[in-house]
Design an enzyme around this catalytic site. Structure first.
Site, PDB file in Angstrom:
ATOM      1  CG  ASP A  40      -1.802   1.196   1.291  1.00 53.61           C
ATOM      2  OD1 ASP A  40      -2.400   1.512   0.257  1.00 53.61           O
ATOM      3  OD2 ASP A  40      -1.904   1.815   2.367  1.00 53.61           O
ATOM      4  CB  THR A 100      -0.898   6.074   2.117  1.00 52.92           C
ATOM      5  OG1 THR A 100      -1.327   6.696   0.904  1.00 52.92           O
ATOM      6  CG2 THR A 100      -0.876   7.093   3.234  1.00 52.92           C
ATOM      7  CG  ASP A 130      -0.785   2.421   7.123  1.00 56.70           C
ATOM      8  OD1 ASP A 130      -1.593   2.306   6.180  1.00 56.70           O
ATOM      9  OD2 ASP A 130      -0.072   3.429   7.287  1.00 56.70           O
TER      10      ASP A 130
END
Length: 851
Positions: free
Chosen positions: A349, A351, A607
């Site tokens: 991912d 970000t 996250d």
């Protein structure tokens, strides 16, 4: 985080834990007016029941103390490791320890102490296993405390973080995006609260919760916020037992462990009839000294047991946990080390992984003749709409603080705040990764009602909009662009609000690249691990960021909205492209499944709550320590230092453990094969078993035990391969057969060469020399590729055996003394011929039987 909604005087409403004078958050809410009027609302934007006039203060300190005294505490023991008692039990009470223990007791009564050395070795090995796993337990437990979820509980009107185990019945637990519901309860406050219960029910769609609804432990918040009252704690909570099991230190579901269990099962089947035949042969058929017959029988049975293989596997895993713990990496399930070693695709991912969590506002570009000062007032007020802003909204809050102070606008310019402070938030729609935008409605200073959306431009704009061209150019620079759009009519819940929104401004955000991300991507490329960047952001922008970090294939971007739904076609698209944008949470899950359908072993990092489903379904889920409670709960590995650069260390540790265990398993099973075959040959030929236990203890220590320990801890970068049992046995069986045949040939020749008193000892010594030299050559093959320390290790083992042969008291202790020159040199010659055959067979097997 304190709520940023503004009241009519320009101040901020009290944050969690403060007693508000009134409910300014919902005063003047047009949606509430509709409820009062009995109007029907759009089901997409359900309205929560009106909150109480005063926010609940939660339990008092005295009430908490009463509940603790009654035992109404969330006392479920969440453990990351086995207890000390379980560790001792698992290492001591094993099937093979029982067999060896019985044989050891027998030998203590019937033979000299040197024939009982194998028992002391097992005691030492078991002690080492217990100590290493205890060290791993301490490491895991300390890291688990660091990474433990800390729910926010409101007591005496004050919100504070506490340990999950401190929650009591009736506690008021606050919720926000990414928070995990840790106990069962009833919703007391709801602000557009959406909860994902997929981990419990399998239903992927979030469930909208209102006051009075039930929430279950194990679910998590995907949007909005609120609070709930704990109604079931401890083992009564719905997911308590599941959570306890999931967080335990476990060795299940491991190909390595199951492979070793399969091998041990076959070994047992071979060992039992062979041992029975050997016992009959040595005790009944041969009329020898009873005690010596027992000693030689035990000498034939003990080496059949690859007891050190199980120990070494546990030790290697435990040391791996300790090593990773020093790098702030929490391994929540031990097989994760093995799984990462087999990974050939890593899905990232963007970000929080390639970029740091924070962002900066680079500039604001008004559209359609909008006034820049007015746009900035909207943005300043927008920051007050979400009490728990995501990274994008936080960047806007930092650039345009609600108090009108000097924010760092990073080039956006600082316009007069005007009367932004007198704007009142009347409605809010939290950001959702599924819809890609958030919303807020205000009553402006002059009483005008307005509603705004802030989110992905390519979602809110029509395909032919002129603004998309300049957005594309900004995305190509790796910048993130948000669109601020005004909703006609001033109501967020108006039908088709998103489709009719009027573009007002572009908010350009600059992302902070992780300085170590480039090196990490290069590592995976060097290790032939494919990297796929999967993000909810614009695909071109994500590709530009990945390109800056040197990701191979970063130019191959694909908008997930054009991703085929057919699993096979999706798998093809996944293999052809490296960067994917505008991916929904459900699509992330489907993409992982598509890759797995092609035989890939997939690791997923993330996250945020939008990563939870994919993390759960991936072969290995990796969460950042700063990630949401939900991601940390489902991930097998948590990077507590939030550093993506730690991942190569985890992969390397997994490869070291699995590669080395595969390597040294061949040593142990070669011994098992030649021990079984020697016993069969002895039974068939009706001769004395050539070895006493002391001989095979010496050989096992020098050719297997000591070198295997060092080889198991050596660096190893080779990717772990499947078919563990086949890979090991394809070499162990021919190696054991050659060792047994060459040793027995030497023994038979020695029986014809020697006669008279001491003949059996001389025959045993010659056979021991051949077996040692052949075993040393197997060790030399396994030690490849050679480094200085590997060469030194093999040489040291050879030197140890030589010392035993030349030092008189060691000769007597181990009953090893070469007699004459003919038979010893014949033993060396036979071993040399066996070594040539071994070299040929290993190379032929490597070509013929590829695992």
């Amino acid at each position: 985080m304190t709520q940023r909604a503004l009241d009519s005087s320009g101040g901020q409403t009290p944050g969690p834990g403060e007693q508000p004078p009134g409910n300014s958050r919902t005063s003047g809410n047009p949606r509430q007016a509709k409820i009062d009027a009995g109007a029907e609302l759009d089901p997409v934007h359900p309205v929560d029941p009106p909150p109480p006039a005063h926010r609940p203060e939660g339990l008092t300190t005295a009430e908490v103390a009463e509940r603790v005294a009654r035992g109404e505490v969330n006392d479920v023991p969440v453990r990351s490791s086995r207890s000390v008692v379980e560790i001792v039990r698992a290492n001591v009470f094993t099937r093979f320890n029982l067999i060896i223990g019985v044989l050891w007791v027998i030998m203590l009564f019937v033979a000299p102490i040197q024939d009982s050395l194998f028992g002391f070795v097992i005691v030492a090995n078991t002690g080492i296993g217990i100590i290493q796993e205890w060290r791993a337990k301490k490491t895991l437990d300390s890291l688990a405390v660091i990474g433990e979820a800390k729910p926010t509980v409101r007591r005496d009107g004050t919100a504070s973080e506490i340990s999950t185990s401190e929650i009591v019945l009736g506690d008021l637990v606050e919720l926000g995006p990414g928070d995990k519901v840790v106990v069962d309860g009833t919703v007391a406050e709801a602000d557009s609260l959406e909860i994902d219960e997929s981990l419990l029910t399998g239903e992927a769609d979030p469930v909208i919760k209102r006051a009075g609804d039930q929430v279950m432990s194990g679910s998590f918040v995907v949007a909005g916020g609120g609070a709930f009252t704990a109604t079931k704690v401890g083992r009564e909570a719905y997911a308590a037992q599941l959570a306890e099991e999931a967080s335990r230190f476990t060795l299940v579901h491991s190909e390595l462990r199951s492979g070793i269990s399969t091998i041990l099962k076959y070994v047992t089947w071979m060992m039992v009839p062979t041992a029975i035949g050997l016992i009959i042969s040595q005790l009944v058929v041969k009329d020898n000294n009873f005690k010596e017959s027992v000693a030689r029988t035990v000498g034939g049975i003990v080496p059949m047991i690859p007891e050190g293989l199980v120990l070494l596997t546990s030790v290697a895993f435990a040391i791996g946990v300790v090593r990773l713990g020093r790098k702030q990496c929490l391994v929540q399930e031990l097989p994760a080390i093995e799984g990462l070693a087999r990974v050939d695709v890593v899905c990232l991912d963007k970000t929080g992984t390639l970029t740091e969590g924070g962002m900066d506002v680079s500039e604001v570009r008004p559209l359609n003749g909008s006034d820049e000062a007015y746009v900035q007032r909207v943005l300043r007020a927008f920051g007050s709409s979400d009490p728990r802003p995501n990274a994008s909204l936080q960047a806007i809050i930092d650039a345009y603080p609600a108090d009108g102070g000097d924010g760092d606008t990073a080039g956006a310019g600082r316009a007069d705040g005007g009367d932004a402070g007198s704007w009142t938030v009347t409605d809010a729609m939290p950001f959702s990764s599924a819809r890609k935008y958030s919303g807020a409605a205000f009553t402006e200073a002059d009483g005008t009602a307005s509603a705004w959306l802030l989110g992905a431009p390519d979602v809110l704009l029509s395909e032919g909009d002129q603004a998309l061209k300049q957005i594309e150019r900004l995305n190509e620079q790796g910048l993130r662009v948000l669109l601020l759009a005004r909703v006609p009519g001033g109501a967020l819940d108006a039908p088709g609000a998103a489709a009719e929104a009027v573009p007002t401004a572009l908010v350009v955000l600059e992302q902070r690249l992780r300085p170590d991300a480039g090196d990490t991507l290069a590592y995976f490329a060097d290790q032939n691990v494919a990297t796929k960047v999967i993000s909810g952001d614009n695909a071109v922008s994500v590709g530009a960021v990945a390109g800056k970090l040197g990701l191979a294939g970063a130019e191959n971007t694909l908008d997930a909205r054009r991703l085929p739904s057919d699993p096979d076609e999706m798998a093809t698209a996944m293999e052809r492209n490296a960067v994917f944008g505008r991916v929904t949470p459900q699509q992330k899950r489907d993409m992982v499944a598509a890759l797995q359908s092609r035989g890939h072993t997939v690791a997923m990092t993330g996250d945020g709550v939008n990563d939870v489903l994919a993390l759960k379904d991936a072969d290995i889920g990796v969460s950042m320590g700063s990630g949401s409670e939900a991601t940390r709960a489902v991930a097998q590995i948590v990077l507590l230092n939030n550093s993506f650069a730690t991942l190569p260390s985890v992969v390397a540790e997994g490869r070291r453990v699995i590669g080395n265990i595969t390597r040294v398993a061949t040593l142990f099973l070669t011994k098992t094969v030649y021990s079984v075959l020697l016993a069969i040959l002895v039974v068939c030929t009706q001769v004395e078993y050539p070895f006493l236990p002391r001989h095979l203890t010496l050989l096992s220590t020098l050719t297997i035990g000591v070198p295997a320990f060092f080889l198991a801890l050596a660096p190893n970068k080779e990717r772990a391969q499947p078919n563990f049992v086949r890979r090991v046995m394809r070499y162990a069986i021919p190696s054991g057969a050659i060792a047994a045949a060459s040793t027995f040939v030497t023994y038979l020749l020695a029986r014809h060469h020697y006669s008279g008193a001491g003949a059996l000892e001389a025959e045993t010594s010659a056979a021991t020399l051949t077996l040692f030299l052949v075993s040393m050559y197997v060790l030399a093959i396994i030690a490849r590729p050679y480094t200085w320390w590997r060469v030194a290790l093999v040489a040291a083992m050879g030197l140890g055996f030589l010392i035993v042969l030349v030092v008189p008291w060691l000769q007597d202790f181990f009953a090893l003394k070469l007699v004459g020159t003919v038979m010893p040199w014949a033993a060396v010659g036979i071993a040399a011929a066996a070594a040539v055959l071994l070299e040929f067979v290993w190379r032929w097997v490597g070509r013929r039987f590829r695992a």
